[in-house]
Design an enzyme around this catalytic site. Structure first.
Site, mmCIF file in Angstrom:
data_model
loop_
_atom_site.group_PDB
_atom_site.id
_atom_site.type_symbol
_atom_site.label_atom_id
_atom_site.label_comp_id
_atom_site.label_asym_id
_atom_site.label_seq_id
_atom_site.Cartn_x
_atom_site.Cartn_y
_atom_site.Cartn_z
ATOM 1 N N TYR A 1 -8.774 0.320 -0.879
ATOM 2 C CA TYR A 1 -7.670 1.151 -0.390
ATOM 3 C C TYR A 1 -7.673 1.020 1.122
ATOM 4 C CZ TYR A 1 -4.802 5.465 -0.400
ATOM 5 O OH TYR A 1 -3.807 6.380 -0.243
ATOM 6 N N ARG B 1 7.780 -0.701 3.709
ATOM 7 C CA ARG B 1 6.992 0.050 4.705
ATOM 8 C C ARG B 1 5.573 0.188 4.173
ATOM 9 N NH1 ARG B 1 3.755 3.562 4.345
ATOM 10 N NH2 ARG B 1 4.786 5.551 4.009
ATOM 11 N N LYS C 1 -3.524 1.884 -5.445
ATOM 12 C CA LYS C 1 -3.285 3.311 -5.755
ATOM 13 C C LYS C 1 -3.625 3.585 -7.218
ATOM 14 C CE LYS C 1 -1.072 4.955 -1.926
ATOM 15 N NZ LYS C 1 -1.104 6.238 -1.250
ATOM 16 N N GLU D 1 6.344 4.419 -3.759
ATOM 17 C CA GLU D 1 5.331 4.231 -2.726
ATOM 18 C C GLU D 1 5.789 3.228 -1.678
ATOM 19 O OE1 GLU D 1 2.173 5.947 -3.134
ATOM 20 O OE2 GLU D 1 2.087 5.408 -1.022
ATOM 21 N N ASP D 2 5.684 3.625 -0.452
ATOM 22 C CA ASP D 2 5.881 2.727 0.685
ATOM 23 C C ASP D 2 7.253 2.051 0.716
ATOM 24 O OD1 ASP D 2 3.396 3.659 1.313
ATOM 25 O OD2 ASP D 2 2.437 1.707 1.483
ATOM 26 N N ASP E 1 5.124 9.643 -3.198
ATOM 27 C CA ASP E 1 3.784 9.949 -2.694
ATOM 28 C C ASP E 1 3.770 10.107 -1.175
ATOM 29 O OD1 ASP E 1 0.964 10.155 -2.908
ATOM 30 O OD2 ASP E 1 0.779 8.039 -2.362
ATOM 31 N N ASP E 2 4.541 9.281 -0.473
ATOM 32 C CA ASP E 2 4.516 9.337 0.998
ATOM 33 C C ASP E 2 5.161 10.614 1.520
ATOM 34 O OD1 ASP E 2 3.372 6.671 1.482
ATOM 35 O OD2 ASP E 2 5.167 6.054 0.399
ATOM 36 N N ASN F 1 -1.739 4.864 8.808
ATOM 37 C CA ASN F 1 -2.663 3.890 8.211
ATOM 38 C C ASN F 1 -2.176 2.481 8.475
ATOM 39 O OD1 ASN F 1 -4.310 5.848 6.841
ATOM 40 N ND2 ASN F 1 -2.590 6.175 5.450
ATOM 41 N N ASN G 1 -5.668 12.021 3.577
ATOM 42 C CA ASN G 1 -4.950 10.944 2.888
ATOM 43 C C ASN G 1 -4.499 11.458 1.525
ATOM 44 O OD1 ASN G 1 -4.624 8.476 1.150
ATOM 45 N ND2 ASN G 1 -5.033 7.519 3.124
HETATM 46 N N1 LIG Z 1 -2.424 9.750 5.589
HETATM 47 C C1 LIG Z 1 -1.613 9.620 4.573
HETATM 48 O O1 LIG Z 1 -1.897 10.034 3.428
HETATM 49 C C2 LIG Z 1 -0.301 8.944 4.767
HETATM 50 C C3 LIG Z 1 -0.026 8.289 5.909
HETATM 51 N N2 LIG Z 1 1.184 7.699 6.089
HETATM 52 C C4 LIG Z 1 1.364 6.928 7.298
HETATM 53 O O2 LIG Z 1 2.367 7.498 8.082
HETATM 54 C C5 LIG Z 1 3.024 6.477 8.792
HETATM 55 C C6 LIG Z 1 4.512 6.726 8.693
HETATM 56 O O3 LIG Z 1 4.944 6.656 7.366
HETATM 57 P P1 LIG Z 1 6.452 7.056 7.010
HETATM 58 O O4 LIG Z 1 6.780 8.382 7.552
HETATM 59 O O5 LIG Z 1 6.651 6.822 5.580
HETATM 60 O O6 LIG Z 1 7.226 5.935 7.822
HETATM 61 P P2 LIG Z 1 8.666 6.030 8.451
HETATM 62 O O7 LIG Z 1 9.040 4.653 8.832
HETATM 63 O O8 LIG Z 1 9.551 6.807 7.540
HETATM 64 O O9 LIG Z 1 8.446 6.911 9.757
HETATM 65 C C7 LIG Z 1 7.884 6.440 10.942
HETATM 66 C C8 LIG Z 1 8.442 7.299 12.048
HETATM 67 O O10 LIG Z 1 7.764 7.017 13.263
HETATM 68 C C9 LIG Z 1 8.740 6.848 14.273
HETATM 69 N N3 LIG Z 1 8.221 6.025 15.352
HETATM 70 C C10 LIG Z 1 8.152 4.684 15.448
HETATM 71 N N4 LIG Z 1 7.644 4.324 16.644
HETATM 72 C C11 LIG Z 1 7.413 5.471 17.309
HETATM 73 C C12 LIG Z 1 6.943 5.748 18.596
HETATM 74 N N5 LIG Z 1 6.576 4.773 19.429
HETATM 75 N N6 LIG Z 1 6.854 7.046 18.975
HETATM 76 C C13 LIG Z 1 7.216 8.041 18.143
HETATM 77 N N7 LIG Z 1 7.688 7.818 16.905
HETATM 78 C C14 LIG Z 1 7.773 6.555 16.494
HETATM 79 C C15 LIG Z 1 9.901 6.215 13.557
HETATM 80 O O11 LIG Z 1 11.081 6.355 14.310
HETATM 81 P P3 LIG Z 1 12.300 5.304 14.053
HETATM 82 O O12 LIG Z 1 12.656 5.447 12.608
HETATM 83 O O13 LIG Z 1 13.340 5.762 14.976
HETATM 84 O O14 LIG Z 1 11.720 3.957 14.354
HETATM 85 C C16 LIG Z 1 9.915 7.067 12.295
HETATM 86 O O15 LIG Z 1 10.535 8.297 12.532
HETATM 87 C C17 LIG Z 1 2.525 5.155 8.230
HETATM 88 O O16 LIG Z 1 1.622 4.565 9.125
HETATM 89 C C18 LIG Z 1 1.807 5.528 6.978
HETATM 90 O O17 LIG Z 1 0.685 4.714 6.750
HETATM 91 C C19 LIG Z 1 2.179 7.777 5.159
HETATM 92 C C20 LIG Z 1 1.954 8.410 3.996
HETATM 93 C C21 LIG Z 1 0.664 8.971 3.677
HETATM 94 C C1 LIG Z 2 -1.636 6.592 2.336
HETATM 95 C C2 LIG Z 2 -0.266 6.153 2.199
HETATM 96 O O1 LIG Z 2 0.370 6.409 1.186
HETATM 97 C C3 LIG Z 2 0.354 5.426 3.267
HETATM 98 O O2 LIG Z 2 -0.243 5.258 4.322
HETATM 99 O O3 LIG Z 2 1.492 4.994 3.063
HETATM 100 MG MG LIG Z 3 2.074 5.205 1.005
#
Ligand SMILES: NC(=O)C1=CN([C@@H]2O[C@H](COP(=O)(O)OP(=O)(O)OC[C@H]3O[C@@H](n4cnc5c(N)ncnc54)[C@H](OP(=O)(O)O)[C@@H]3O)[C@@H](O)[C@H]2O)C=CC1
Ligand SMILES: CC(=O)C(=O)O
Ligand SMILES: [Mg+2]
Length: 541
Positions: free
Chosen positions: A94, A147, A165, A236-237, A259-260, A399, A443
């Protein structure tokens, strides 16, 4: 489940193959005498041998590949190894290693796993899905690869995520592997390096958008509902432009969740409950500033708001305590680029483009990094949080590790050891002076396997928002004072199975209460779940 093969072919059926653990009498009965070294192993000695083999490898991607090969060869041994020490093996199958595996997937692929559904097969998805040998599929993790973690659009290379997963459904919550199916939808990729790579294995076209994409998803969901009526579909993603509308479209039609958006939200709320036990503060007094305004940020912000409502706030008051800051700065009402799903968290304020200025003006008690961009929680950010909070909540959730907004060491060091910290990918303990901090892993792995087991045990018809609040509470209530004293706000991972089964039982209880179960309520839900949970024991052949 029963074996259909005998003779040497049995040694190539990962569900039934025991490799060197076939006993002498079984070897004779099954016609495989002479195909294996003479000594019959136990599962324990086989696990010990895999540990030795992993010990000879000097990088994590090689270890990932060894474990993938094992999964394709002998599934029981694969799960026995992973379950022998989940804290050690989760980072290999993972995040973070799965991220590197996805980036290099087309170069390192050996045995394919799961199903690939290209958009060129539109109109025939049911026919393709019917090729899957198991006829009772209960869990599908599906991605379109746009993503993958914080690594961007990886096209079909993203398959490592559904595979990883679903392995954790089994490792963490005992969901039987034969009930699971990883799927990648191939609608193209917009990543030029993949399109130009002669080894890339997906469609060589840009991503399909709009009505054709929606129709493809609709055909996919309909086919799943017809073929596998008890199946839970985990998205997912996906990029948020698709993730958000897909969830909205299907959440009331079938058993499904994202999940996200939802799993991540629950793990964040669980972490906040733990953090508040350290700080001694009330949830309704908290203010959160998210770096990022996508699926994860808005999902977490909304579930925090729902949790605040349970503690007496109105939904408007609660949402007003959650702020988003994306690539264009603080999300304020006057901005013209706010999407519908972000609007509840765009508040009245002057525009700001500096995250540190936003911290100084909004005075959050916690910051959550879901931006995909590493290092943005820099020294100035952490120091600003430490200046206005005795115990600042610092959650760099992006991540894999290469995308984390800061490291555990940075957060503890720059806050003078006062940060309440959790990160999406794991960090080792940090020692400052005479104190050692154990960073938690915030996570969704604390949520999705348990959600899966709860759905399995109840045959739930829907996955509802309140199930994620219950899951968050159930994770948090397992954190001991001893954990908190070490800075750990999540249950320790070496025993994540116990933690997940507890969460599953609590969520299952809610499913029964809500009248969403398709099986009768057992007297003892926890015992019912324990009895269903997979253990790595060789099946009869
Ligand atoms: N810990 C956990 O369990 C999880 C972690 N994550 C992590 O969260 C992250 C985001 O996932 P997700 O929300 O689905 O992705 P998205 O693409 O939906 O969101 C990313 C966001 O970050 C913004 N962004 C990009 N660059 C910058 C910057 N320089 N400064 C500020 N904001 C910025 C984007 O803006 P714009 O769209 O305008 O580019 C967008 O709003 C990933 O890295 C993922 O691995 C996700 C799910 C679970
Ligand atoms: C953990 C997870 O789902 C992600 O980073 O997208
Ligand atoms: Mg995910």
């Amino acid at each position: 489940m029963s074996a259909t093969l005998a003779g040497p072919a049995l040694l190539h059926d990962p569900a039934f193959n025991r490799g060197s653990a076939f006993a002498a009498a079984d070897r004779a009965r099954l016609g495989i005498e002479g195909f294996l070294p003479p000594v019959a192993d136990t599962l324990e000695t086989q696990v010990a041998r895999v540990h030795v083999q992993l010990g000879t490898l000097d990088n994590d991607l090689q270890k990932y590949l060894l474990l993938s090969d094992l999964q394709a060869r002998n599934e029981t041994l694969f799960y026995a190894v992973l379950m022998s020490d989940p804290a050690v093996f989760m980072p290999l199958v993972y995040t973070p290693t799965v991220g590197e595996a996805c980036q290099k997937f087309d170069h390192v692929l050996r045995a394919a796993r799961g199903m690939y559904l290209p958009i060129t097969a539109k109109g025939r998805l049911k026919e393709l899905l019917a090729n899957w040998p198991q006829k009772d599929v209960r869990f599908i993790v599906v991605t379109d690869g746009e993503r993958i973690l914080g690594l961007g659009d990886l096209g079909v290379n993203g398959m490592g995520i559904p595979v990883g997963k679903l392995a954790l459904y089994t490792v963490c919550a005992g969901v039987p592997p034969e009930l699971t199916l990883p799927i990648t939808l191939d609608v193209g990729t917009n990543t030029a390096t993949l399109l130009e790579d002669p080894l890339y294995l997906g469609l060589r076209q840009h991503r399909v958008r709009g009505a054709d994409y929606d129709a493809f998803i609709e055909e996919f969901v309909s086919a799943i509902m017809e073929l596998y009526p008890k199946c839970c579909l985990q998205w997912e993603d996906f990029a948020n432009i698709n993730a958000v509308p897909i969830l909205a479209r299907y959440r009331d039609q079938t058993c499904t969740y994202n999940d996200d958006i939802q799993g991540t939200a629950a793990v964040a709320v669980a972490g906040i409950y733990g953090a508040l036990r350290i700080s001694g503060q009330k949830l309704t007094d908290q203010t959160f500033l998210f770096l990022g305004g996508g699926s994860a940020a808005t999902g977490i912000a909304e579930l925090i708001s729902q949790a605040m409502v349970l503690e007496g706030a109105t939904i408007e008051e609660a949402r007003a305590r959650n702020w988003l800051f994306d690539v264009n700065g603080l999300m304020v009402k006057s901005r013209t680029d706010i999407a519908g799903f972000q609007a509840p968290f765009a508040h009245d304020h002057a525009p700001l483009t500096s995250f540190v200025d936003a911290i100084k003006q909004i005075k959050p008690t916690g910051i959550v990094g879901v931006s995909t961009v590493p290092k943005l929680f820099n020294q100035a950010v952490i120091e600003a949080m430490a200046e206005i909070n005795d115990r600042p909540i610092i959650f760099p959730y992006s991540n894999p590790t290469s995308r984390s907004e800061c490291t555990a060491e940075e957060a503890y060091k720059w806050s003078g050891g006062r940060a309440i910290f959790a990160s999406g990918s794991p960090f080792p303990p940090v020692t400052l002076g005479d104190k050692t901090f154990v960073p938690g892993q915030g996570n969704n792995v604390y949520i999705f396997p348990a959600m899966g087991m709860a759905v399995l045990a109840t045959e739930a018809t829907r996955v509802t928002e309140d199930m994620f609040i219950v899951a968050a509470q159930a994770v948090a209530e397992q954190v001991t004072q001893e954990d908190l004293d070490r800075g750990l706000i999540y249950p320790p991972q070496h025993d994540i199975r116990t933690a997940s089964l507890h969460v599953a039982a609590r969520v299952a209880e809610r499913i029964f209460d809500n009248g969403l179960a398709r099986v009768p309520r057992p007297d003892d839900i926890a015992a019912h779940i324990e009895a269903l949970a997979y253990l790595p024991v060789y099946p009869a052949v």
